[in-house]
Design a protein around this motif. Sequence first.
Motif, PDB file in Angstrom:
ATOM      1  N   LYS A  40       0.835  -1.220   0.000  1.00 59.62           N
ATOM      2  CA  LYS A  40       0.000   0.000   0.000  1.00 59.62           C
ATOM      3  C   LYS A  40       0.856   1.251   0.000  1.00 59.62           C
ATOM      4  N   SER A  44       0.635   4.340  -2.741  1.00 59.42           N
ATOM      5  CA  SER A  44       0.047   5.522  -2.089  1.00 59.42           C
ATOM      6  C   SER A  44       0.481   6.821  -2.752  1.00 59.42           C
ATOM      7  N   SER A 162      -9.493  -2.445   3.105  1.00 58.70           N
ATOM      8  CA  SER A 162      -9.443  -1.746   1.826  1.00 58.70           C
ATOM      9  C   SER A 162      -8.445  -2.368   0.850  1.00 58.70           C
ATOM     10  N   ILE A 163      -8.851  -2.456  -0.378  1.00 56.62           N
ATOM     11  CA  ILE A 163      -8.071  -2.985  -1.503  1.00 56.62           C
ATOM     12  C   ILE A 163      -7.620  -4.438  -1.233  1.00 56.62           C
ATOM     13  N   SER A 165      -7.121  -6.705  -3.240  1.00 57.04           N
ATOM     14  CA  SER A 165      -6.123  -7.183  -4.211  1.00 57.04           C
ATOM     15  C   SER A 165      -4.695  -6.851  -3.779  1.00 57.04           C
ATOM     16  N   MET A 166      -4.548  -5.952  -2.777  1.00 49.08           N
ATOM     17  CA  MET A 166      -3.216  -5.594  -2.266  1.00 49.08           C
ATOM     18  C   MET A 166      -2.870  -6.405  -1.018  1.00 49.08           C
ATOM     19  N   TYR A 332     -14.802  -1.256  -0.629  1.00 49.56           N
ATOM     20  CA  TYR A 332     -13.404  -1.554  -0.287  1.00 49.56           C
ATOM     21  C   TYR A 332     -12.502  -1.711  -1.513  1.00 49.56           C
ATOM     22  N   ARG A 333     -13.110  -1.943  -2.661  1.00 54.06           N
ATOM     23  CA  ARG A 333     -12.307  -2.140  -3.884  1.00 54.06           C
ATOM     24  C   ARG A 333     -11.408  -0.935  -4.157  1.00 54.06           C
ATOM     25  N   THR A 334     -11.941   0.283  -3.871  1.00 46.66           N
ATOM     26  CA  THR A 334     -11.138   1.478  -4.160  1.00 46.66           C
ATOM     27  C   THR A 334     -10.908   2.358  -2.929  1.00 46.66           C
ATOM     28  N   GLU A 336      -9.502   4.109   0.316  1.00 47.15           N
ATOM     29  CA  GLU A 336      -8.134   4.234   0.849  1.00 47.15           C
ATOM     30  C   GLU A 336      -8.029   3.675   2.254  1.00 47.15           C
TER      31      GLU A 336
END
Length: 392
Positions: A40, A44, A162-163, A165-166, A332-334, A336
């Motif tokens: 992240k 960022s 959040s995110i 995929s990360m 949560y896909r996008t 922050e």
Amino acid sequence: MDYDVVIIGGGAAGLFCAFMAGRRGRRVLVIEHANRVGKKILMSGGGRCNFTNLDVRPDRYLGANPHFCKSALARYKPEAFIALVDAHGIAWHEKELGQLFCDDSSKQIVQMLLTECAEAGVRIETSCSVQRVQPREPGFALNTSLGPVNAAKLVVASGGLSIPSMGATGYGYELARQFGHSIRPTRAGLVPLTLSGKPLEQWQDLSGLSLPVEAECEGTSFRNAMLVTHRGLSGPAMLQISSYWQPGQRLRINLMPDEDALAWLQAARRDRPQAELKTVLTPALPKRFAQRFCETQNLDARPLKQYRDADLQAIAAALHQWPVVPNGTEGYRTAEVTLGGVDTDELSSSTMESKRMPGLHFIGEVMDVTGWLGGYNFHWAWASAKAAADAC
Ligand code: FDA
């Protein structure tokens, strides 16, 4: 394998806590389930990491207990992080509103954390998972994909949702529940808002258009840019207000935050009586936005001289308090950040240690402390990590 401190999560908070504890002579292991640490951080700030803010203050953080963050923030200030960045020769600049960014790349912040960890003798294991955590006397016994690990202190730094995929997971909440902690309801924060139905149809083709606004929700407001997207509204002003918005609530957007709209319209009627409204609004609003605003307000094409005072007052009110009812967020896909999380009433605000399980600490985004946009969330990661490291 025995360690003084085991940290679950190799993100901002986990890596910072690791070298701070390592510097104090602790044997530290960081367990990261993704294939690399600090993902992240890398993404960022548009690749330049907005690593802190010159104006860090407790009132820039949301959480059920607004006092919780005070102690850690008071003991780790932006100047301390700036000194660290300077010591590593990383060039930085202030963008706006006290927000500090790397001149070159977020990679420098990750490299700085890894260098500090290496110098402090921290062991970092990526692609490593924790299957089970059990209390033992003293400390904790972990079953991991590396094999059994014993830890005198366990620090949960696994972040929010959040995110995904990360590498984001809800593991920190699971572990907190295992030790009797409550979790404050979680939701996406600093996230684009979505529109549906007619409002979406009316605005989505202006996607990419940005303008300065003041966005207000239930008494909280932010002045910054708003961006029209193909799904709704984004940009810093909308991301900020999204953390305060609850489903069903109406936002009020001041489309001319730097002007007195009524005075503007009256002057235009006096000076350009033959002009149309959409034309005279143009210097104050982007041309296509002004045109669409007039269409959606059913303001037909007639010369300004035909508008009565009451008409101008109504238009000025609509410009200063444009009502928007989002139908949701992009989730949560996008997002922050994740609002909510481990209930801070059950943690020590000076050490981040659990009041239910001695030796267990929570740091960073996993807990119910969420900052504004602008470097506040990384600063919370550093400050909470330092507070825990000093106690480990
Ligand atoms: P973080 O998410 O950084 O780290 C958690 C780590 O735990 C991850 O590496 C994850 O893979 C790992 N993990 C999760 N589950 C695990 C498990 N079961 N086992 C082992 N490891 C596990 N903030 C800011 O101040 N300035 C900025 O510029 C930005 N920009 C920004 C952009 C984007 C796109 C996002 C998504 C977020 C930001 N943020 C930000 C927010 C900031 O990134 C965030 O607040 C911090 O990274 C939180 O730090 P943590 O260490 O708590 O979590």
